[in-house]
Design a protein around this motif. Sequence first.
Motif, PDB file in Angstrom:
ATOM      1  N   ALA A 194      58.253  85.876 -47.900  1.00  0.00           N
ATOM      2  CA  ALA A 194      58.598  84.757 -47.911  1.00  0.00           C
ATOM      3  C   ALA A 194      59.996  84.702 -47.499  1.00  0.00           C
ATOM      4  N   GLU A 195      60.978  85.827 -47.502  1.00  0.00           N
ATOM      5  CA  GLU A 195      62.122  85.927 -46.633  1.00  0.00           C
ATOM      6  C   GLU A 195      61.807  85.986 -45.017  1.00  0.00           C
ATOM      7  N   GLY A 196      60.443  86.442 -44.815  1.00  0.00           N
ATOM      8  CA  GLY A 196      60.349  86.133 -43.595  1.00  0.00           C
ATOM      9  C   GLY A 196      59.910  87.759 -42.743  1.00  0.00           C
ATOM     10  N   ASP A 200      43.047  90.257 -46.982  1.00  0.00           N
ATOM     11  CA  ASP A 200      43.403  89.277 -45.239  1.00  0.00           C
ATOM     12  C   ASP A 200      44.803  88.645 -45.361  1.00  0.00           C
ATOM     13  N   THR A 201      46.514  89.484 -46.427  1.00  0.00           N
ATOM     14  CA  THR A 201      47.440  89.450 -45.653  1.00  0.00           C
ATOM     15  C   THR A 201      47.014  90.641 -44.963  1.00  0.00           C
ATOM     16  N   LEU A 202      47.163  91.225 -45.026  1.00  0.00           N
ATOM     17  CA  LEU A 202      47.316  92.792 -43.988  1.00  0.00           C
ATOM     18  C   LEU A 202      47.066  92.227 -42.895  1.00  0.00           C
ATOM     19  N   LEU A 203      45.173  91.402 -42.715  1.00  0.00           N
ATOM     20  CA  LEU A 203      45.102  91.556 -41.535  1.00  0.00           C
ATOM     21  C   LEU A 203      45.921  90.924 -40.776  1.00  0.00           C
ATOM     22  N   LYS A 204      45.936  89.469 -41.664  1.00  0.00           N
ATOM     23  CA  LYS A 204      47.052  88.346 -40.763  1.00  0.00           C
ATOM     24  C   LYS A 204      48.261  88.786 -40.057  1.00  0.00           C
ATOM     25  N   LEU A 205      49.221  90.086 -40.962  1.00  0.00           N
ATOM     26  CA  LEU A 205      50.013  90.824 -40.119  1.00  0.00           C
ATOM     27  C   LEU A 205      49.799  91.345 -39.323  1.00  0.00           C
ATOM     28  N   ILE A 232      56.940  92.726 -54.391  1.00  0.00           N
ATOM     29  CA  ILE A 232      57.724  92.772 -53.297  1.00  0.00           C
ATOM     30  C   ILE A 232      57.322  92.377 -51.548  1.00  0.00           C
ATOM     31  N   LEU A 233      55.930  92.768 -52.081  1.00  0.00           N
ATOM     32  CA  LEU A 233      55.394  92.538 -50.100  1.00  0.00           C
ATOM     33  C   LEU A 233      55.637  90.357 -50.261  1.00  0.00           C
ATOM     34  N   LYS A 234      55.121  90.342 -51.771  1.00  0.00           N
ATOM     35  CA  LYS A 234      55.741  88.379 -51.258  1.00  0.00           C
ATOM     36  C   LYS A 234      57.058  88.157 -51.362  1.00  0.00           C
ATOM     37  N   GLN A 235      57.314  88.406 -51.787  1.00  0.00           N
ATOM     38  CA  GLN A 235      59.258  88.418 -51.625  1.00  0.00           C
ATOM     39  C   GLN A 235      59.628  88.620 -49.962  1.00  0.00           C
ATOM     40  N   ASP A 242      57.444  93.029 -40.600  1.00  0.00           N
ATOM     41  CA  ASP A 242      57.983  94.677 -40.997  1.00  0.00           C
ATOM     42  C   ASP A 242      58.137  95.026 -41.896  1.00  0.00           C
ATOM     43  N   THR A 243      58.390  94.275 -43.042  1.00  0.00           N
ATOM     44  CA  THR A 243      59.217  95.440 -44.312  1.00  0.00           C
ATOM     45  C   THR A 243      57.059  94.996 -44.713  1.00  0.00           C
ATOM     46  N   ALA A 244      56.555  93.409 -44.629  1.00  0.00           N
ATOM     47  CA  ALA A 244      55.986  93.359 -45.199  1.00  0.00           C
ATOM     48  C   ALA A 244      54.588  93.823 -44.175  1.00  0.00           C
ATOM     49  N   LEU A 245      54.868  94.391 -43.297  1.00  0.00           N
ATOM     50  CA  LEU A 245      53.973  94.856 -42.988  1.00  0.00           C
ATOM     51  C   LEU A 245      53.506  96.093 -43.635  1.00  0.00           C
ATOM     52  N   LYS A 246      54.218  96.852 -43.773  1.00  0.00           N
ATOM     53  CA  LYS A 246      53.980  98.324 -44.394  1.00  0.00           C
ATOM     54  C   LYS A 246      53.519  98.100 -45.791  1.00  0.00           C
TER      55      LYS A 246
END
Length: 497
Positions: free
Chosen positions: A175-177, A201-206, A169-172, A180-184
């Motif tokens: 991709a949607e941009g 890495d993903t968390l750090l970037k976000l 779901i995070l990747k989705q 905020d949800t991705a960070l959570k």
Amino acid sequence: MLWSVLKILIFVVIVAALAMGAGYIMEYGPDVVLRVGSYEFAPSPLIAIICALVLLLAVWLLLKLAGLLVAVVRFLNGDETAMSRYFDRHREKRGYDALSEGMMALASGEGQLALTKAHRAERYLGKPELTRLLTAQAAEQVGDRKTAEEAYKAMLTDDRTRFVGVRGILKQKLAEGDTDTALKLAEKAFSMKPGHEEMQDTLLKLQAEHSDWEGARKTLNAKLKHGTLPREVHRRRDAVLALSEAKEVIAEGQTIEARESAIEANRLSPDLIPAAVMAARSYIEQGKPKYAARVIRKAWDVRPHPDLAAAFAEIAPAENAAARLKRFQPLLKAHPENDETRLLTAELHLANEDFPAARKAVAPLASAEGANARALTIMAAVERGEGSDDHIVRAWLARALAAPRGPQWVCDNCQNIEGAWAPICSNCGAFDTLTWREPPMAEVAMPGGLEMLPLIVGPTPKPEDEEASTLVIHKDAVEDAEPVEDPDTKPEDEGPK
Ligand SMILES: [Zn+2]
């Protein structure tokens, strides 16, 4: 049970017979001589190979048999009838066949086929933790986001597949941009598997994108703890984050915290130029010019940089050009052959109106192949200061127009050029990728312009050349002894003028 024992016995007998047969052939083997034309050979090595193969086969069969035996024991302990057991095994086999075909279809890019196979496998196997993943990935491949999301959401309900579901779901969301949800989601996934490098890495970037520097530093520490980051890289990145924290605090106007964070960032990575500059400015504000000078000198020793020179100039804003030249001596002596040092020396001498000294410093750079715009404009200013002809000054400026602009903050990831240092590339969003270097190619494009320059300026232009007045902006600039260039690459903005 009996049947299995019987089977084992039969196999043992077969293997024994094979071994005996092989032994027999081995023993009498050398008598057998094969003759092809004039070539003949004794087949004993061949026999040996056959024996080895047979033995391997026997071991394999025995292993299979042992597996079967275990299965039989399990079935006997269960409460199902022999008939349904057989049927289930059959179903299971068909289910796994469908699953493996589905995985093959997925790997070969046939998403629709993989989806069909996933449904089939689910029907036979009843193991959603396996088939949901195939469904989700196949749905992603055919662009069916809704089905994929449903599959990932279903995975959240099972402990074994929850992480995969969150990640999907995070990747989705990424991709949607929807960052905020991705960070959570990334925080959630990270709490489940703190050692997962991609999630770190993903968390750090976000977190960096959301300016959550404190959280990012925690993630960075987790990276260090789990061994996915070399210690010196951690130090530098931590300094970058501390620096970003400091910048934010300065923006909020909380000076004491800002000073502390800047000095902390500098302590973590003394060679990080923006950290040194910020720490030096903090010391200047506190009225500690000696500390400021020491911080700058330390960073300059590692790498001369115009930002450092500018901050060094700010230590004594009111001094005259001669005093400034004298005060800069420790910096100038540190790397006398460095390009940045040469340019700085030339600029300080220019401000002091010592044109021969400025020429001596800048001439090797300006006359070199691929000289950058800054060196060439300084050279033009030197010529103007020494009272050279206009056409000589103009020739230097014309070269400067076409010259590369010299080192800048360039993103290692996407080659984007930033005006000022920042922890995150504004183009690709990568963290800590800006390095001070020459951009990969000359980025100055003058539509239909540069070929015209010889016509306008001319290799030996006449003094009364009317068209040369189009360069009047540069003439003005030179009369002010102000090099025409990008303000970002120039240290003396607040400097010795
Ligand atoms: Zn970039």
